[in-house]
Design an enzyme around this catalytic site. Sequence first.
Site, mmCIF file in Angstrom:
data_model
loop_
_atom_site.group_PDB
_atom_site.id
_atom_site.type_symbol
_atom_site.label_atom_id
_atom_site.label_comp_id
_atom_site.label_asym_id
_atom_site.label_seq_id
_atom_site.Cartn_x
_atom_site.Cartn_y
_atom_site.Cartn_z
ATOM 1 N N LYS A 22 0.840 -1.211 0.000
ATOM 2 C CA LYS A 22 0.000 0.000 0.000
ATOM 3 C C LYS A 22 0.864 1.246 0.000
ATOM 4 O O LYS A 22 0.608 2.194 -0.736
ATOM 5 C CB LYS A 22 -0.906 -0.010 1.239
ATOM 6 C CG LYS A 22 -1.569 1.320 1.525
ATOM 7 C CD LYS A 22 -2.392 1.276 2.798
ATOM 8 C CE LYS A 22 -1.629 1.608 4.051
ATOM 9 N NZ LYS A 22 -1.342 3.043 4.262
ATOM 10 N N ASN A 23 1.894 1.242 0.852
ATOM 11 C CA ASN A 23 2.695 2.462 1.006
ATOM 12 C C ASN A 23 3.593 2.745 -0.193
ATOM 13 O O ASN A 23 4.158 3.834 -0.303
ATOM 14 C CB ASN A 23 3.543 2.388 2.276
ATOM 15 C CG ASN A 23 2.697 2.583 3.519
ATOM 16 O OD1 ASN A 23 1.509 2.883 3.420
ATOM 17 N ND2 ASN A 23 3.294 2.401 4.682
ATOM 18 N N CYS A 121 -4.666 13.178 13.359
ATOM 19 C CA CYS A 121 -4.655 11.750 13.057
ATOM 20 C C CYS A 121 -4.526 11.017 14.376
ATOM 21 O O CYS A 121 -3.928 11.524 15.322
ATOM 22 C CB CYS A 121 -3.477 11.455 12.153
ATOM 23 S SG CYS A 121 -3.124 9.725 11.981
ATOM 24 N N ARG A 126 1.274 14.588 13.247
ATOM 25 C CA ARG A 126 1.709 14.340 11.873
ATOM 26 C C ARG A 126 1.643 15.572 10.970
ATOM 27 O O ARG A 126 0.869 15.623 10.005
ATOM 28 C CB ARG A 126 0.901 13.197 11.249
ATOM 29 C CG ARG A 126 1.047 11.916 12.010
ATOM 30 C CD ARG A 126 0.316 10.780 11.368
ATOM 31 N NE ARG A 126 1.091 10.119 10.334
ATOM 32 C CZ ARG A 126 0.679 9.037 9.680
ATOM 33 N NH1 ARG A 126 -0.481 8.519 9.933
ATOM 34 N NH2 ARG A 126 1.434 8.488 8.757
ATOM 35 N N ASP A 311 5.404 0.527 11.543
ATOM 36 C CA ASP A 311 4.142 -0.086 11.110
ATOM 37 C C ASP A 311 4.003 -1.536 11.572
ATOM 38 O O ASP A 311 2.967 -2.164 11.317
ATOM 39 C CB ASP A 311 3.999 -0.001 9.584
ATOM 40 C CG ASP A 311 3.656 1.410 9.129
ATOM 41 O OD1 ASP A 311 3.352 2.269 9.981
ATOM 42 O OD2 ASP A 311 3.705 1.664 7.905
ATOM 43 N N ARG A 403 -8.246 -0.541 5.044
ATOM 44 C CA ARG A 403 -7.376 0.443 4.380
ATOM 45 C C ARG A 403 -6.044 -0.190 4.000
ATOM 46 O O ARG A 403 -5.378 0.286 3.088
ATOM 47 C CB ARG A 403 -7.108 1.628 5.311
ATOM 48 C CG ARG A 403 -8.349 2.434 5.628
ATOM 49 C CD ARG A 403 -7.969 3.674 6.405
ATOM 50 N NE ARG A 403 -6.824 4.318 5.767
ATOM 51 C CZ ARG A 403 -6.000 5.162 6.377
ATOM 52 N NH1 ARG A 403 -6.205 5.483 7.624
ATOM 53 N NH2 ARG A 403 -4.987 5.698 5.740
HETATM 54 C C1 UD1 Z 1 4.704 6.799 5.934
HETATM 55 C C2 UD1 Z 1 3.831 5.579 5.848
HETATM 56 C C3 UD1 Z 1 3.411 5.138 7.250
HETATM 57 C C4 UD1 Z 1 4.642 4.902 8.107
HETATM 58 C C5 UD1 Z 1 5.543 6.126 8.090
HETATM 59 C C6 UD1 Z 1 6.869 5.907 8.814
HETATM 60 C C7 UD1 Z 1 2.748 5.877 3.705
HETATM 61 C C8 UD1 Z 1 1.495 6.143 2.956
HETATM 62 N N1 UD1 Z 1 2.659 5.900 5.049
HETATM 63 O O1 UD1 Z 1 3.922 7.828 6.523
HETATM 64 O O2 UD1 Z 1 2.661 3.921 7.129
HETATM 65 O O3 UD1 Z 1 4.246 4.642 9.444
HETATM 66 O O4 UD1 Z 1 5.846 6.497 6.724
HETATM 67 O O5 UD1 Z 1 7.547 4.824 8.274
HETATM 68 O O6 UD1 Z 1 3.783 5.605 3.133
HETATM 69 N N2 UD1 Z 1 6.749 14.593 10.128
HETATM 70 C C9 UD1 Z 1 6.822 15.933 10.424
HETATM 71 N N3 UD1 Z 1 6.728 16.834 9.401
HETATM 72 C C10 UD1 Z 1 6.565 16.446 8.096
HETATM 73 C C11 UD1 Z 1 6.498 15.071 7.810
HETATM 74 C C12 UD1 Z 1 6.596 14.165 8.843
HETATM 75 O O7 UD1 Z 1 6.972 16.323 11.586
HETATM 76 O O8 UD1 Z 1 6.470 17.308 7.230
HETATM 77 C C13 UD1 Z 1 6.875 13.608 11.233
HETATM 78 C C14 UD1 Z 1 5.638 12.734 11.401
HETATM 79 O O9 UD1 Z 1 4.706 13.356 12.229
HETATM 80 C C15 UD1 Z 1 6.250 11.496 12.033
HETATM 81 C C16 UD1 Z 1 7.625 11.406 11.379
HETATM 82 O O10 UD1 Z 1 7.890 12.700 10.868
HETATM 83 O O11 UD1 Z 1 6.405 11.678 13.410
HETATM 84 C C17 UD1 Z 1 7.726 10.410 10.218
HETATM 85 O O12 UD1 Z 1 6.690 10.647 9.311
HETATM 86 P P1 UD1 Z 1 6.768 10.253 7.784
HETATM 87 O O13 UD1 Z 1 7.966 9.398 7.559
HETATM 88 O O14 UD1 Z 1 6.609 11.468 6.968
HETATM 89 O O15 UD1 Z 1 5.484 9.345 7.631
HETATM 90 P P2 UD1 Z 1 4.414 9.335 6.467
HETATM 91 O O16 UD1 Z 1 5.075 9.580 5.161
HETATM 92 O O17 UD1 Z 1 3.245 10.157 6.847
#
Ligand code: UD1
Length: 425
Positions: A22-23, A121, A126, A311, A403
């Site tokens: 999915k990711n 969320c 996030r 995850d 999902r």
């Molecule tokens: C993706 C995955 C999710 C997984 C996560 C970490 C998808 C669709 N989802 O989520 O299943 O758990 O990677 O492996 O691929 N953050 C910020 N600012 C930002 C972006 C992120 O503070 O602009 C923080 C987030 O709140 C979190 C951390 O960084 O604490 C990591 O997030 P991120 O790696 O971006 O996760 P996702 O891409 O949302």
Amino acid sequence: MDQIVIQGGNPLTGEIRIGGAKNAALPLMTASLLSGEPLTLKNLPRLADISTMSKLLEQHGVSVLRIEHGKGGMTMTFDAGGVDNTVAPYDLVRRMRASVLVLGPLVARFGEAKVSLPGGCAIGTRPVDLHIQGLEKLGAEIDLDGGYITARAPNGLVGDQFVFPFVSVGATENLMMAACLAKGETVLTNAAREPEVSDLAHCLVAMGAKIDGIGSDTLTIQGVGSLKAAEHSVVCDRIETGTYAMAAAITGGEIELKGVRTDLLEATFKMLGDAGLQIENTTEGTKVSLDSGGLKGVDVMTEPFPGFPTDLQAQVMALMSLAEGTAMITETIFENRFMHVPELSRMGANINVQGASAMVRGVEQLTGAEVMATDLRASSSLILAALAAKGETVIRRVYHLDRGYERIEEKLAACGAVIERAEEK
Ligand code: UD1
């Protein structure tokens, strides 16, 4: 709303075919926005999030063609030649945070995009600040107003250097896609190395992008004028793989996982091996069973790839609930990702949370109870606990599960689980 009812205690034996991730699939689908020519994606899992992303792309003007392959995933072709709307509305974005991945491709190709902020969320705040800062570095003008991010780059994006202060999967994907159409060179430092990021990079290269350093923490992208048609097969789902490996172990069964890539799960399989799982490569995948010594408590800390994935944290907590001894589970990626703890406790688990760590003291037996799924991975941890528990477990709010896990009841039932979906009373 549906609920899942499980009669626990049956060792699971048989085989499970692992689907596309999915990711990986979600960012790959948004990559179609970068080109006026069609992108064909194979091995897409049949999941609610894939349908939501299709709807989002369709409302932008992307034409979507879907070919089902029985039980073996789907092929979809996305043709963004006729995009006529660069607004991603709240109603779709709020359902799925990955919707924010349309931002980079839209502003890179059309010079403008307006995307709803994803909002809160269940697993923490996030934010998307890194996505925004990175696009600003590439020359986009960003406004935040009325709950929307508006990005403008009427003369196109311009390559630059961006150093991520911490690893973000989504921000790496958004910026890598945007940089493909920016003028000149972009260097992304401290980029995420998750296999799903690399899968996206390989697809972009097939579309004509120039990306160096795939799989490393430094991505160097030379912008090109346009991208072309391509075909790509989605990498297998390492989270689904890890979840079913734990289903075999927690029930004392033996499952052959077919179509897996063990190299994407080294940290996970190392930890599971230490916990007493036997993991053996077969011609078509990996066979997982529990060693005669039983489950042992092992400490786990979630980390960006190649570390243990966040995850799988909820699932490993269910597993450790039945291990001999104690396990300290530390979550370093997300705040508030222990929502499954009170639910596992209702089933008899002994877990104490202190800040970002949970001390799990193994118990002899879990017992069936009525529990509630709070997010996607929490749902699968409750499924694992229920499969091993004595008696009946009713898991409410399983829409979270749909999902991210394709035909989960069917796959588990084929291995001997007594599991059914019913309408919530
Ligand atoms: C993706 C995955 C999710 C997984 C996560 C970490 C998808 C669709 N989802 O989520 O299943 O758990 O990677 O492996 O691929 N953050 C910020 N600012 C930002 C972006 C992120 O503070 O602009 C923080 C987030 O709140 C979190 C951390 O960084 O604490 C990591 O997030 P991120 O790696 O971006 O996760 P996702 O891409 O949302």
